[in-house]
Enzyme design. Structure first.
Site, PDB file in Angstrom:
ATOM      1  N   LYS A  92       7.268 -13.489   1.485  1.00 23.60           N
ATOM      2  CA  LYS A  92       7.596 -12.293   0.591  1.00 23.60           C
ATOM      3  C   LYS A  92       9.174 -12.427  -0.193  1.00 23.60           C
ATOM      4  O   LYS A  92       9.865 -13.282   0.544  1.00 23.60           O
ATOM      5  CB  LYS A  92       7.655 -10.939   1.328  1.00 23.60           C
ATOM      6  CG  LYS A  92       7.730  -9.719   0.566  1.00 23.60           C
ATOM      7  CD  LYS A  92       6.230  -9.376   0.342  1.00 23.60           C
ATOM      8  CE  LYS A  92       5.836  -8.028  -0.753  1.00 23.60           C
ATOM      9  NZ  LYS A  92       4.603  -7.782  -0.576  1.00 23.60           N
TER      10      LYS A  92
HETATM   11  P1  NAD Z   1       5.007   0.179  -8.007  1.00 24.85           P
HETATM   12  O1  NAD Z   1       6.526   0.059  -8.272  1.00 24.85           O
HETATM   13  O2  NAD Z   1       4.278  -0.087  -9.515  1.00 24.85           O
HETATM   14  O3  NAD Z   1       4.895   1.769  -7.833  1.00 24.85           O
HETATM   15  C1  NAD Z   1       5.274   2.529  -6.711  1.00 24.85           C
HETATM   16  C2  NAD Z   1       5.169   3.805  -6.617  1.00 24.85           C
HETATM   17  O4  NAD Z   1       5.691   4.456  -5.734  1.00 24.85           O
HETATM   18  C3  NAD Z   1       5.726   4.356  -8.022  1.00 24.85           C
HETATM   19  O5  NAD Z   1       5.027   5.622  -8.373  1.00 24.85           O
HETATM   20  C4  NAD Z   1       7.017   5.027  -7.472  1.00 24.85           C
HETATM   21  O6  NAD Z   1       7.431   6.281  -8.142  1.00 24.85           O
HETATM   22  C5  NAD Z   1       6.621   5.540  -6.221  1.00 24.85           C
HETATM   23  N1  NAD Z   1       7.720   5.579  -5.087  1.00 24.85           N
HETATM   24  C6  NAD Z   1       8.843   4.801  -5.073  1.00 24.85           C
HETATM   25  N2  NAD Z   1       9.764   5.162  -4.150  1.00 24.85           N
HETATM   26  C7  NAD Z   1       9.216   6.253  -3.721  1.00 24.85           C
HETATM   27  C8  NAD Z   1       9.650   7.197  -2.530  1.00 24.85           C
HETATM   28  N3  NAD Z   1      10.727   7.079  -2.026  1.00 24.85           N
HETATM   29  N4  NAD Z   1       8.597   8.202  -2.035  1.00 24.85           N
HETATM   30  C9  NAD Z   1       7.472   8.511  -2.915  1.00 24.85           C
HETATM   31  N5  NAD Z   1       6.812   7.606  -3.900  1.00 24.85           N
HETATM   32  C10 NAD Z   1       7.647   6.660  -4.265  1.00 24.85           C
HETATM   33  O7  NAD Z   1       4.880  -0.763  -7.191  1.00 24.85           O
HETATM   34  P2  NAD Z   1       3.149  -1.121  -6.315  1.00 24.85           P
HETATM   35  O8  NAD Z   1       3.079  -2.483  -6.953  1.00 24.85           O
HETATM   36  O9  NAD Z   1       2.090  -0.093  -6.843  1.00 24.85           O
HETATM   37  O10 NAD Z   1       3.158  -1.150  -4.794  1.00 24.85           O
HETATM   38  C11 NAD Z   1       3.104  -0.003  -4.020  1.00 24.85           C
HETATM   39  C12 NAD Z   1       2.977  -0.459  -2.761  1.00 24.85           C
HETATM   40  O11 NAD Z   1       1.598  -1.364  -2.797  1.00 24.85           O
HETATM   41  C13 NAD Z   1       4.067  -1.177  -2.108  1.00 24.85           C
HETATM   42  O12 NAD Z   1       3.928  -0.905  -0.771  1.00 24.85           O
HETATM   43  C14 NAD Z   1       3.640  -2.710  -2.261  1.00 24.85           C
HETATM   44  O13 NAD Z   1       4.089  -3.686  -1.416  1.00 24.85           O
HETATM   45  C15 NAD Z   1       1.931  -2.574  -2.045  1.00 24.85           C
HETATM   46  N6  NAD Z   1       1.196  -3.614  -2.763  1.00 24.85           N
HETATM   47  C16 NAD Z   1       1.208  -3.993  -4.035  1.00 24.85           C
HETATM   48  C17 NAD Z   1       0.644  -4.829  -4.575  1.00 24.85           C
HETATM   49  C18 NAD Z   1       0.140  -5.091  -5.946  1.00 24.85           C
HETATM   50  O14 NAD Z   1      -0.375  -5.887  -6.267  1.00 24.85           O
HETATM   51  N7  NAD Z   1       1.150  -4.373  -6.699  1.00 24.85           N
HETATM   52  C19 NAD Z   1      -0.495  -5.779  -3.794  1.00 24.85           C
HETATM   53  C20 NAD Z   1      -0.512  -5.318  -2.106  1.00 24.85           C
HETATM   54  C21 NAD Z   1       0.402  -4.400  -1.722  1.00 24.85           C
END
Ligand code: NAD
Length: 417
Positions: free
Chosen positions: A109
């Protein structure tokens, strides 16, 4: 379980789950240390010329947890709270995730402590390029392959690929989650959300719950949350609440997700969407619903609020959204928790498809991507379910048992110990 800043260590927290598995598998102290500790950690300083002419120096990290089963694989996070301990925790989750879904990668990561919403496109581009150059010696198509995560996107990956390719020649396979025009895979954008929905479908089936009409509340409406919301509609689920960093919205009769995506694109937030009442992120966690999907940041379900969760099942689309204390509370209350290492693995699975396509200079179509994703996610869910039944453990314990056993086995047959 605290870091030297006095906060609870995320790495220690995820290792509670690892330690339980290692204990059950009868591993000795040395074997546990070998599997628990990251193989390599790099911290870099990233100076950036800001638009106003000043220089700002950001802290960046790449942590390579384990490569016994294949090249390191894991996302790059841009977030104000990104720090070494959190990235270490997330790197270990990648090791267990890739093992659980049986794709030929290890775990890593990376991240930069920054608020991407406060940086211009030019600043983000310069930050990403300098970071890539600073960690470039660790990367390689057969060494370490980054991807997007919280706060980063396909555009970030395009800049990373370009910066790496300026040194090494055209290398699309160095990152996944790229724009399709640059060698990205169709279906990568939606993959994590789609995988989460496939797992939800299987879990609902096991729980005897009809997904059609089931109320689902989703915290976070970014890459993962918004696609989970869109695809959950295919199962007939009613998305009754969603949120972003600015707050949440709720309508118990269901929210029109297609319209909401349009609204969010224009206004930059889900808050204020017509026909919904405003709620806080905290209230969303405690809403009356059947399925709760944390899809935003870490540790939003903790010792303080776990006893007020009303859902029947918590589907961890985010990484590490439930603390060990909350996990125990939810389990004691009979609420099923389907763990992150299973639920959100769809992203890295389609990243694997993208990497494979890059190696062969070949492009799959959407039908093939989604069919193969469905096969892998369903198989992984079923292996967890079978282990739950066999060992009388929770879904998380079963997932860790399977993953840790696989990594330990490969480490042994490679003979490096
Ligand atoms: P992203 O940045 O696209 O979206 C994150 C969302 O969470 C946004 O809507 C943002 O406004 C919201 N957010 C941020 N801080 C916040 C807070 N303090 N309280 C409430 N909401 C909040 O990110 P993502 O890629 O959708 O990732 C989200 C989660 O999924 C993370 O934990 C990430 O590690 C995990 N993840 C993502 C992927 C991927 O393919 N993008 C894969 C596996 C896991």
């Amino acid at each position: 379980m605290t870091t030297n800043h006095g906060v609870v260590s995320a790495f220690d927290e995820v290792n509670v789950f690892f330690d339980r598995a290692a204990e059950r598998l009868g591993f000795g102290d040395g074997q546990r240390e070998m599997l628990r500790r990251p193989w390599r950690e790099l911290q870099v300083s990233i100076p950036v010329r800001m638009d106003d002419g000043t220089i700002q120096v950001f802290a960046g990290y790449r942590i390579q947890h384990n490569a016994a089963r294949g090249p390191y694989k894991g996302g790059i996070r841009y977030h104000p709270d990104a720090n070494q301990d959190e990235i270490r925790a997330l790197s270990s989750l990648m090791t267990w995730k890739t093992a659980l879904v049986e794709i030929p990668f290890g775990g890593a990561k990376g991240g930069i402590q920054c608020d991407p919403r406060r940086l211009s496109e030019g600043e983000l581009n310069r930050l990403t390029r300098r970071f890539t150059v600073n960690i470039e010696h660790l990367l390689g198509v057969n060494r370490d392959i980054p991807a997007p995560d919280l706060g980063t996107s396909s555009q970030t990956m395009a800049w990373m690929m370009d910066a790496f390719s300026q040194i090494h020649g055209h290398t699309p396979g160095i990152v996944t989650g790229k724009p399709v025009e640059l060698g990205g895979s169709v279906g990568r954008d939606s993959a994590t959300g789609r995988g989460a929905v496939y797992v939800t479908r299987e879990a609902a089936n096991d729980l005897g719950m009809d997904p059609a009409g089931a109320r689902i509340a989703i915290q976070g409406f970014g890459q993962v949350g918004s696609w989970t919301a869109r695809i959950a509609g295919d199962l007939g689920c009613l998305v009754t609440a969603v949120s972003d960093v600015q707050g949440g919205i709720h309508n118990d009769r269901g929210i029109d997700i297609t319209e909401l995506v349009r609204y969010q694109a224009e206004s930059g937030t889900v808050v204020g969407f017509p026909g919904t009442e405003r709620i806080t992120n905290e209230e969303l966690i405690e809403l009356d619903c059947e399925i709760l999907v944390p899809a935003a940041i870490d540790r939003t379900i903790h010792g303080e609020n776990a006893s007020r969760v009303k859902a029947m099942v918590v589907v961890e689309a985010a990484n590490h959204p439930v603390t060990p204390e909350a996990d125990d509370i939810l389990n004691d209350r009979g609420i099923k928790v389907i763990p992150d290492v299973l639920v959100n693995a769809g992203g890295v699975v389609v990243s694997y498809f993208e990497w494979t396509q890059n190696l062969y200079q070949h492009q799959w179509d959407m039908g093939r991507v989604n069919a193969e994703l469905n096969k892998i996610m369903t198989r992984a869910y079923q292996s967890v379910r079978d282990r739950v039944a066999r060992d009388n453990v929770t879904h998380r314990e079963a997932a860790f048992l399977i993953a840790v056993e696989r990594v330990a086995h490969v480490a042994e047959i490679r003979g490096f110990i």
